[in-house]
Design a protein around this motif. Structure first.
Motif, PDB file in Angstrom:
ATOM      1  N   LYS A  21      -2.086  43.025  25.933  1.00  0.00           N
ATOM      2  CA  LYS A  21      -3.070  43.422  24.930  1.00  0.00           C
ATOM      3  C   LYS A  21      -3.531  42.212  24.110  1.00  0.00           C
ATOM      4  CE  LYS A  21      -3.690  47.029  21.495  1.00  0.00           C
ATOM      5  NZ  LYS A  21      -3.041  48.106  20.761  1.00  0.00           N
ATOM      6  N   ALA A  22      -2.616  41.322  23.776  1.00  0.00           N
ATOM      7  CA  ALA A  22      -2.974  40.111  23.043  1.00  0.00           C
ATOM      8  C   ALA A  22      -3.813  39.181  23.914  1.00  0.00           C
ATOM      9  CB  ALA A  22      -1.714  39.392  22.555  1.00  0.00           C
ATOM     10  N   ASN A  75     -12.313  35.967  27.596  1.00  0.00           N
ATOM     11  CA  ASN A  75     -13.663  36.468  27.337  1.00  0.00           C
ATOM     12  C   ASN A  75     -14.249  37.286  28.482  1.00  0.00           C
ATOM     13  OD1 ASN A  75     -13.887  35.398  24.739  1.00  0.00           O
ATOM     14  ND2 ASN A  75     -14.399  33.386  25.563  1.00  0.00           N
ATOM     15  N   ARG A  76     -13.590  37.342  29.622  1.00  0.00           N
ATOM     16  CA  ARG A  76     -14.052  38.198  30.715  1.00  0.00           C
ATOM     17  C   ARG A  76     -13.266  39.503  30.762  1.00  0.00           C
ATOM     18  NH1 ARG A  76     -13.866  33.062  32.429  1.00  0.00           N
ATOM     19  NH2 ARG A  76     -11.817  33.347  33.317  1.00  0.00           N
ATOM     20  N   LEU A  77     -12.022  39.465  30.309  1.00  0.00           N
ATOM     21  CA  LEU A  77     -11.202  40.670  30.310  1.00  0.00           C
ATOM     22  C   LEU A  77     -11.513  41.569  29.107  1.00  0.00           C
ATOM     23  CD1 LEU A  77      -8.894  42.260  31.599  1.00  0.00           C
ATOM     24  CD2 LEU A  77      -7.290  40.850  30.315  1.00  0.00           C
ATOM     25  N   ASN A  78     -11.819  40.973  27.984  1.00  0.00           N
ATOM     26  CA  ASN A  78     -12.080  41.725  26.767  1.00  0.00           C
ATOM     27  C   ASN A  78     -13.244  42.719  26.929  1.00  0.00           C
ATOM     28  OD1 ASN A  78     -13.496  42.022  23.982  1.00  0.00           O
ATOM     29  ND2 ASN A  78     -11.367  41.493  23.520  1.00  0.00           N
ATOM     30  N   PRO A  79     -14.399  42.325  27.432  1.00  0.00           N
ATOM     31  CA  PRO A  79     -15.482  43.315  27.590  1.00  0.00           C
ATOM     32  C   PRO A  79     -15.178  44.373  28.650  1.00  0.00           C
ATOM     33  CG  PRO A  79     -16.369  41.095  27.705  1.00  0.00           C
ATOM     34  CD  PRO A  79     -14.890  40.988  27.712  1.00  0.00           C
ATOM     35  N   ARG A  96      -8.583  38.792  16.848  1.00  0.00           N
ATOM     36  CA  ARG A  96      -8.290  37.582  17.598  1.00  0.00           C
ATOM     37  C   ARG A  96      -9.577  36.894  18.020  1.00  0.00           C
ATOM     38  NH1 ARG A  96      -3.106  36.953  19.209  1.00  0.00           N
ATOM     39  NH2 ARG A  96      -1.805  38.752  18.873  1.00  0.00           N
ATOM     40  N   PHE A  97      -9.587  35.582  17.864  1.00  0.00           N
ATOM     41  CA  PHE A  97     -10.724  34.795  18.325  1.00  0.00           C
ATOM     42  C   PHE A  97     -10.423  34.147  19.671  1.00  0.00           C
ATOM     43  CE2 PHE A  97     -11.351  35.010  13.757  1.00  0.00           C
ATOM     44  CZ  PHE A  97     -12.679  35.382  13.699  1.00  0.00           C
ATOM     45  N   VAL A  98      -9.154  33.873  19.929  1.00  0.00           N
ATOM     46  CA  VAL A  98      -8.740  33.285  21.200  1.00  0.00           C
ATOM     47  C   VAL A  98      -8.325  34.423  22.117  1.00  0.00           C
ATOM     48  CG1 VAL A  98      -7.127  31.725  22.320  1.00  0.00           C
ATOM     49  CG2 VAL A  98      -7.976  31.195  20.043  1.00  0.00           C
ATOM     50  N   ALA A 139      -7.235  42.527  22.333  1.00  0.00           N
ATOM     51  CA  ALA A 139      -7.305  43.850  21.722  1.00  0.00           C
ATOM     52  C   ALA A 139      -6.246  44.053  20.646  1.00  0.00           C
ATOM     53  CB  ALA A 139      -7.152  44.922  22.797  1.00  0.00           C
ATOM     54  N   ALA A 140      -5.230  43.188  20.599  1.00  0.00           N
ATOM     55  CA  ALA A 140      -4.179  43.325  19.596  1.00  0.00           C
ATOM     56  C   ALA A 140      -4.581  42.572  18.325  1.00  0.00           C
ATOM     57  CB  ALA A 140      -2.861  42.766  20.134  1.00  0.00           C
ATOM     58  N   PRO A 141      -4.409  43.175  17.168  1.00  0.00           N
ATOM     59  CA  PRO A 141      -4.756  42.477  15.921  1.00  0.00           C
ATOM     60  C   PRO A 141      -3.716  41.420  15.567  1.00  0.00           C
ATOM     61  CG  PRO A 141      -3.847  44.608  15.417  1.00  0.00           C
ATOM     62  CD  PRO A 141      -3.969  44.534  16.913  1.00  0.00           C
ATOM     63  N   ILE A 142      -4.135  40.467  14.764  1.00  0.00           N
ATOM     64  CA  ILE A 142      -3.220  39.458  14.241  1.00  0.00           C
ATOM     65  C   ILE A 142      -2.764  39.948  12.874  1.00  0.00           C
ATOM     66  CG2 ILE A 142      -3.025  37.100  13.403  1.00  0.00           C
ATOM     67  CD1 ILE A 142      -5.168  36.320  15.396  1.00  0.00           C
TER      68      ILE A 142
END
Length: 105
Positions: free
Chosen positions: A71-72, A97-101, A92-94, A76-79
């Protein structure tokens, strides 16, 4: 202008045919993978989204020790940072970028 439009339409048709062939190849290859039934068991997952997620995660099932690690990695996991009386929860900014969408799909 008419000739130019005709040539552009020919190029667009060729690109659409190539895209259709690629989508068909991805679907055939994905369905032959041993993890395809697991991926297709999730609601809303089709062959294209399942293939994208499988490609980004990889074949090594031991790569992520916990679901929180995956998840991180997907972003999708918050900091959460807590110090005394202050608590900060942010995004999370790091991330991948292909898995997140693909998670939103």
């Amino acid at each position: 202008m008419g000739i130019q439009a005709k040539v552009l339409l020919t190029q667009l048709n060729a690109a659409c045919e190539t895209d259709d062939e690629l989508a068909k190849a991805v679907e055939e290859t994905f369905r032959s993978h041993p993890d395809a039934p697991i991926m297709l068991g999730f609601p809303g997952f089709g062959s294209q989204v399942g293939a994208r997620i499988l490609a980004e995660i990889g074949d090594d099932r031991a790569r992520f020790a916990t679901a929180g690690g995956l998840k991180a990695y997907a972003g999708a996991a918050p900091i959460t940072r807590a110090s005394g009386r202050r608590k900060y929860v942010g995004r999370r900014f790091v991330k991948n970028n292909r898995l997140n969408p693909a998670g939103c799909l």
